[in-house]
Scaffold this motif. Structure first.
Motif, PDB file in Angstrom:
ATOM      1  N   GLN A  52      53.586  52.353  34.025  1.00 59.35           N
ATOM      2  CA  GLN A  52      53.173  53.071  32.810  1.00 59.35           C
ATOM      3  C   GLN A  52      51.650  53.185  32.737  1.00 59.35           C
ATOM      4  N   LEU A  53      50.971  52.108  33.082  1.00 59.38           N
ATOM      5  CA  LEU A  53      49.508  52.095  33.034  1.00 59.38           C
ATOM      6  C   LEU A  53      48.905  53.042  34.067  1.00 59.38           C
ATOM      7  N   ALA A  54      49.442  53.018  35.284  1.00 62.97           N
ATOM      8  CA  ALA A  54      48.950  53.922  36.332  1.00 62.97           C
ATOM      9  C   ALA A  54      49.186  55.376  35.944  1.00 62.97           C
ATOM     10  N   GLN A  55      50.374  55.650  35.431  1.00 57.22           N
ATOM     11  CA  GLN A  55      50.748  57.008  35.029  1.00 57.22           C
ATOM     12  C   GLN A  55      49.833  57.523  33.919  1.00 57.22           C
ATOM     13  N   ALA A  56      49.626  56.678  32.902  1.00 62.11           N
ATOM     14  CA  ALA A  56      48.860  57.103  31.730  1.00 62.11           C
ATOM     15  C   ALA A  56      47.361  57.212  32.013  1.00 62.11           C
ATOM     16  N   SER A  57      46.851  56.306  32.843  1.00 62.13           N
ATOM     17  CA  SER A  57      45.397  56.244  33.054  1.00 62.13           C
ATOM     18  C   SER A  57      44.910  57.067  34.237  1.00 62.13           C
ATOM     19  N   GLY A  58      45.796  57.285  35.228  1.00 60.37           N
ATOM     20  CA  GLY A  58      45.368  57.933  36.464  1.00 60.37           C
ATOM     21  C   GLY A  58      44.679  56.982  37.430  1.00 60.37           C
ATOM     22  N   HIS A  59      44.560  55.700  37.049  1.00 58.71           N
ATOM     23  CA  HIS A  59      43.944  54.702  37.926  1.00 58.71           C
ATOM     24  C   HIS A  59      45.011  54.047  38.804  1.00 58.71           C
ATOM     25  N   ARG A  60      44.615  53.664  39.999  1.00 53.92           N
ATOM     26  CA  ARG A  60      45.481  52.815  40.825  1.00 53.92           C
ATOM     27  C   ARG A  60      45.590  51.455  40.152  1.00 53.92           C
ATOM     28  N   VAL A  61      46.805  50.908  40.100  1.00 53.81           N
ATOM     29  CA  VAL A  61      47.049  49.613  39.478  1.00 53.81           C
ATOM     30  C   VAL A  61      47.591  48.659  40.541  1.00 53.81           C
ATOM     31  N   ILE A  62      47.030  47.468  40.603  1.00 50.81           N
ATOM     32  CA  ILE A  62      47.452  46.451  41.586  1.00 50.81           C
ATOM     33  C   ILE A  62      47.776  45.157  40.847  1.00 50.81           C
ATOM     34  N   ALA A  63      48.942  44.566  41.138  1.00 50.90           N
ATOM     35  CA  ALA A  63      49.311  43.262  40.586  1.00 50.90           C
ATOM     36  C   ALA A  63      49.646  42.342  41.753  1.00 50.90           C
ATOM     37  N   TYR A  64      49.403  41.047  41.569  1.00 52.91           N
ATOM     38  CA  TYR A  64      49.764  40.105  42.631  1.00 52.91           C
ATOM     39  C   TYR A  64      50.315  38.817  42.032  1.00 52.91           C
ATOM     40  N   ASP A  65      51.134  38.132  42.832  1.00 53.74           N
ATOM     41  CA  ASP A  65      51.655  36.819  42.468  1.00 53.74           C
ATOM     42  C   ASP A  65      50.670  35.762  42.948  1.00 53.74           C
ATOM     43  N   ARG A  66      50.177  34.934  42.042  1.00 55.82           N
ATOM     44  CA  ARG A  66      49.306  33.838  42.464  1.00 55.82           C
ATOM     45  C   ARG A  66      50.084  32.883  43.365  1.00 55.82           C
ATOM     46  N   LEU A  67      49.366  32.114  44.162  1.00 59.78           N
ATOM     47  CA  LEU A  67      50.006  31.153  45.055  1.00 59.78           C
ATOM     48  C   LEU A  67      50.878  30.192  44.237  1.00 59.78           C
ATOM     49  N   GLY A  68      52.150  30.067  44.661  1.00 59.43           N
ATOM     50  CA  GLY A  68      53.091  29.213  43.943  1.00 59.43           C
ATOM     51  C   GLY A  68      54.010  29.975  42.987  1.00 59.43           C
ATOM     52  N   PHE A  69      53.736  31.266  42.794  1.00 60.51           N
ATOM     53  CA  PHE A  69      54.484  32.065  41.820  1.00 60.51           C
ATOM     54  C   PHE A  69      55.214  33.233  42.480  1.00 60.51           C
ATOM     55  N   GLY A  70      56.316  33.666  41.853  1.00 58.92           N
ATOM     56  CA  GLY A  70      57.001  34.879  42.280  1.00 58.92           C
ATOM     57  C   GLY A  70      57.360  34.874  43.748  1.00 58.92           C
ATOM     58  N   ARG A  71      56.939  35.907  44.452  1.00 56.90           N
ATOM     59  CA  ARG A  71      57.281  36.070  45.859  1.00 56.90           C
ATOM     60  C   ARG A  71      56.197  35.533  46.803  1.00 56.90           C
ATOM     61  N   SER A  72      55.127  34.999  46.232  1.00 56.85           N
ATOM     62  CA  SER A  72      54.092  34.375  47.068  1.00 56.85           C
ATOM     63  C   SER A  72      54.589  33.027  47.581  1.00 56.85           C
ATOM     64  N   ASP A  73      53.895  32.502  48.586  1.00 56.77           N
ATOM     65  CA  ASP A  73      54.272  31.203  49.156  1.00 56.77           C
ATOM     66  C   ASP A  73      54.111  30.083  48.128  1.00 56.77           C
ATOM     67  N   ALA A  74      54.801  28.974  48.397  1.00 58.17           N
ATOM     68  CA  ALA A  74      54.702  27.795  47.544  1.00 58.17           C
ATOM     69  C   ALA A  74      53.269  27.246  47.583  1.00 58.17           C
ATOM     70  N   HIS A  75      52.844  26.666  46.484  1.00 54.53           N
ATOM     71  CA  HIS A  75      51.532  26.028  46.412  1.00 54.53           C
ATOM     72  C   HIS A  75      51.632  24.668  47.103  1.00 54.53           C
ATOM     73  N   PRO A  76      50.643  24.325  47.946  1.00 58.58           N
ATOM     74  CA  PRO A  76      50.756  23.075  48.713  1.00 58.58           C
ATOM     75  C   PRO A  76      50.569  21.811  47.878  1.00 58.58           C
ATOM     76  N   GLY A  77      50.002  21.930  46.691  1.00 58.47           N
ATOM     77  CA  GLY A  77      49.753  20.735  45.879  1.00 58.47           C
ATOM     78  C   GLY A  77      50.066  20.994  44.420  1.00 58.47           C
ATOM     79  N   ARG A  78      49.171  20.550  43.541  1.00 60.76           N
ATOM     80  CA  ARG A  78      49.346  20.864  42.132  1.00 60.76           C
ATOM     81  C   ARG A  78      48.048  21.466  41.610  1.00 60.76           C
TER      82      ARG A  78
END
Length: 259
Positions: A52-78
């Protein structure tokens, strides 16, 4: 209505791979907008908002999963004290390098808003705009009460499975990273004051008047202490996730800010 190209990416870092996704309008213009998720979030939990944001603004939008979250690798510590500020030099820097991003606009939700402030401060010459949504600027009693209540809720049967849908086997780590850090004694004095002073770009701070994790004192402090011009918008009858609860109002505020 222009079509959006969406692509998935995997970014190598010293600690593990990060998952990222981008939404690119046909006639993309201006600096990319980078989204930083909340304490229990990930790319998937932004749902329709990036498109919705990309469509409305015309800007490229990039999101990422921080380490340990979502589809990113597990965090090695805490996570340790300073993790909010450190994201600017860790995952965010890896993302900028991977996509060869120069100037950028950063948009962060909840703790991602604090991380967005750190990114704007760390790269003050490249950050053209900073948008925070439901961000915490300091440790407030309301924040801690909301976290304690959520921790009790997640202890009920079946509740952790909700997180596992998005974080898989990392779900317990994600929950503890949120709860245990914010409730830790050494986190009690944490705030963004010194980082805010290093921000040079314009700031838009969005906050719901019914946010269960923070009062309007947060956007007030963000705007008051930011080194660049600041604008606060309090959304009426809105809780902690405005982009899901009131997407039209959030998009309208962001588009006005970008102009």
């Amino acid at each position: 209505m222009s079509t959006l190209a969406t692509c998935e990416h995997w970014i190598d870092t010293a600690q593990g791979k990060l998952f990222a996704q981008q939404w690119v309008p046909q006639q993309a213009q201006g600096a990319p907008i980078v989204l930083l998720h909340d304490s229990l979030g990930c790319v998937a939990l932004w749902r329709e908002f990036p498109a919705q944001l990309a469509q409305a603004s015309g800007h490229r939008v990039i999101a990422y999963d921080r380490l340990g979250f979502g589809r990113s690798d597990a965090h090695p510590g805490r996570l340790r004290l300073g993790f909010v500020e450190d994201e600017a030099r860790q995952g965010f820097t890896a993302l900028r390098d991977y996509f060869a991003i120069g100037d950028f606009i950063v948009f962060g939700h909840s703790v991602g808003g604090g991380m967005a402030v750190a990114c704007a401060a760390a790269f003050a010459n490249q950050c053209l705009g900073l948008i925070t949504e439901s961000a915490q600027a300091f440790v407030e009693a309301r924040t801690l009460e909301g976290i304690r209540a959520a921790d009790l809720q997640f202890a009920e049967p079946g509740q952790l499975q909700r997180l596992m849908r998005y974080h898989g086997g990392k779900a317990e780590w994600v929950l503890r990273a949120w709860v245990d850090n914010w409730l830790a004694d050494d986190f009690a004095e944490w705030n963004l004051d010194a980082v805010l002073a290093q921000v040079r770009c314009p700031l838009l701070s969005l906050h719901g008047d019914n946010d269960e994790f923070g009062s309007p004192a947060h956007p007030e402090r963000l705007v008051a202490l930011a080194g660049g011009p600041g604008l606060m918008q309090l959304l009426q009858a809105c809780g902690h996730v405005p982009h899901r609860e009131q997407p039209e109002r959030v998009l309208a505020a962001v588009l006005q800010f970008l102009r």
